[in-house]
Design a protein around this motif. Structure first.
Motif, short mmCIF file in Angstrom:
data_model
loop_
_atom_site.label_atom_id
_atom_site.label_comp_id
_atom_site.label_asym_id
_atom_site.label_seq_id
_atom_site.Cartn_x
_atom_site.Cartn_y
_atom_site.Cartn_z
N GLN A 224 0.79 -1.00 0.04
CA GLN A 224 -0.09 0.12 -0.05
C GLN A 224 0.84 1.39 0.01
O GLN A 224 1.85 1.41 0.78
CB GLN A 224 -0.88 0.16 1.10
N ALA A 225 0.38 2.21 -0.59
CA ALA A 225 1.02 3.71 -0.64
C ALA A 225 0.78 4.08 0.59
O ALA A 225 -0.29 4.02 1.51
CB ALA A 225 0.37 4.82 -1.66
N VAL A 226 1.80 4.56 1.54
CA VAL A 226 1.71 4.88 2.92
C VAL A 226 2.33 6.31 3.14
O VAL A 226 3.24 6.79 2.33
CB VAL A 226 2.56 4.20 3.94
N VAL A 227 2.05 7.09 4.09
CA VAL A 227 2.68 8.29 4.65
C VAL A 227 3.01 8.21 5.90
O VAL A 227 2.46 7.77 6.74
CB VAL A 227 1.72 9.55 4.41
N LEU A 228 4.53 8.52 6.25
CA LEU A 228 5.10 8.31 7.55
C LEU A 228 4.75 9.80 8.20
O LEU A 228 4.50 10.89 7.69
CB LEU A 228 6.38 8.29 7.56
#
Ligand code: BTN
Length: 274
Positions: A224-228
């Motif tokens: 999945q595309a994730v944002v930290l």
């Protein structure tokens, strides 16, 4: 699934159920407390926790989540009406001596998901999700008591989604009764306790390795595309042997291990199926 168990907290049944995994477990139930984790940590810091101890509360007035967040449960339910409790909130204080502590919250998550339902997914590092919504969270704290290290493992499982507009909350909540309509807090506790204790002993002896395959099978973030929380974007690529989250970013592969970093799935592009 045997999660239906109305009536008062079955303390003796819980103690019996814990015998194999944790002989002598002390089980306590309270109507209200600030936070079961806070209470067990207070006892450890005062040198007063007679481990191992399980503390379950019908209501927390200052429930805590990871990264200093509040853990809010609530909704319908009268004090003492255990069948109607909207959440199960408990903490387990146990002495543990694993060679490596990393990945403990993942092992706990795997044990809970296995014990509860095949449909549950795991979101790194410590959440159980159901159909795109957060169902349960795990907060692990540790403290030194004499020569031993005590882990306080706090678990909150929503049986009903907490109040509030799920569409405006940053993490929309789910409730276990969507899957198991008749489940009750005492029944769910009885269901998860033995596998949870067995998992802790296995983690202590063998580390994260025996849990990796199950984690991968339930990994919500996989590919999945994730944002930290530091703004970095990337694609989640599973976890490494120590439980670190592998994220492929424009600067290459990063292994996320810091408890100070949180991860959220990136928003789906417009027009993408929900
Ligand atoms: C998270 O998702 O951030 C972790 C939530 C952990 C909540 C549980 S409820 C029982 C125990 N007592 C607390 O105050 N927190 C944990």
């Amino acid at each position: 699934m045997g999660a239906l168990l109305p009536g008062p907290w079955p303390l003796e049944l819980l103690q019996e159920a814990a015998q194999a995994g944790c002989p002598g477990l002390r089980v306590e139930a309270v109507a209200q407390i600030d936070s079961t984790n806070t209470e067990l940590m207070r006892r450890v810091r005062a040198g007063a926790l007679p481990p191992p101890t399980l503390l379950v509360a019908e209501r927390q007035t200052a429930g805590r989540g990871r990264l200093g967040r509040a853990w809010i449960t609530g909704g319908p339910g009268q004090p003492g009406d255990l069948a109607a409790l909207p959440a199960l909130t408990f903490s387990l204080g146990v002495v543990l001596a694993p060679r490596d502590w990393s990945g403990l919250s993942l092992a706990v998550g795997v044990a809970l998901a296995r014990a509860l339902h095949p449909a549950l997914q795991l979101k790194w590092p410590n959440d159980l999700w159901l159909q795109g919504r957060k169902l349960a969270g795990i907060l692990i704290e540790t403290a030194q008591l004499g020569g031993q290290r005590v882990a306080v493992i706090g678990i909150g499982i929503n049986l009903e989604p907490p109040p509030g507009d799920p569409d405006t909350l940053s993490v929309p909540p789910a409730g276990l009764r969507a899957l198991l309509p008749a489940c009750t807090a005492p029944g769910v506790l009885l269901q998860v306790l033995p596998p949870l204790l067995a998992a802790l002993r296995r983690f202590e002896a063998e580390g994260l390795a025996p849990f990796l395959a199950d984690y991968q099978a339930r990994d919500l973030l996989h590919r999945q595309a994730v944002v930290l929380s530091d703004g970095t974007q990337g694609t989640a690529q599973g976890i490494d042997a120590g439980g670190g989250l592998l994220v492929h970013t424009s600067a290459g592969m990063r292994t996320i291990t810091s408890s100070e970093v949180s991860v959220r799935p990136a928003a789906a592009p417009p027009g993408a199926p929900a």
